[in-house]
Design an enzyme around this catalytic site. Structure first.
Site, short mmCIF file in Angstrom:
data_model
loop_
_atom_site.label_atom_id
_atom_site.label_comp_id
_atom_site.label_asym_id
_atom_site.label_seq_id
_atom_site.Cartn_x
_atom_site.Cartn_y
_atom_site.Cartn_z
N CYS A 52 0.94 -1.55 -0.17
CA CYS A 52 -0.09 0.24 0.39
C CYS A 52 0.83 1.17 0.31
CB CYS A 52 -1.04 -0.24 0.81
SG CYS A 52 -0.20 0.16 2.92
N CYS A 54 1.09 3.60 1.55
CA CYS A 54 1.23 4.43 3.06
C CYS A 54 2.99 3.71 4.00
CB CYS A 54 0.19 4.33 4.29
SG CYS A 54 -0.27 2.88 5.14
#
Length: 145
Positions: A52, A54
């Protein structure tokens, strides 16, 4: 899924793995590797890696920079959520009282959980904020290098 997408995702996963192994983290890919690693004496930082945004934009950079500190864990490990599923599941079994989240960090001492930095403490936060959270755990539980 198209072949191009699969090739692109393989490249993303390969780079996500390299980000941590080049920084000194040992990949744990099987439940047995997790159990053996978590039996080691001393402190261990475990990053639950993922693909992902982040993870790539915040968590992995924080994982690489936080360890350049006066106090740091004796061991650095990583498991990859969504890729090495059984190893990730086994690692999470040690993180009682915390729901599964990725990316995230766990600090263990002699195989016992000391603290977590969960996804909600990473996503939407600055890299320096995550580094500070990790280093606060190091200050509390790790020996000076």
């Amino acid at each position: 899924m198209s072949l191009d997408f699969n090739i692109m995702m393989n490249d993303v996963v390969r780079q996500a793995r390299l980000d941590l192994t080049e920084a000194g983290y040992e990949e744990l890919k099987t439940p047995e590797e997790v159990d053996n690693a978590f039996k080691q004496k001393g402190t261990a930082l475990v990053m639950i890696n993922s693909v992902c945004g982040c993870a790539g934009g915040i968590a992995r950079p924080a994982a690489k920079h936080a360890i350049h500190y006066d106090k740091r864990p004796d061991h650095l490990y990583t498991v990859f959520a969504g890729q090495d599923r059984e190893a990730t599941e086994r690692a999470r079994s040690y993180f009682t009282d915390y729901p599964p989240s990725s990316p995230s960090f766990a600090l263990l001492k002699d195989g016992k959980l000391c603290g977590m930095v969960e996804r909600h403490e990473i996503e939407g936060h600055e890299i320096m904020s995550v580094i500070e959270k990790l280093q606060n755990l190091f200050d509390e539980h790790c020996e000076e290098v």
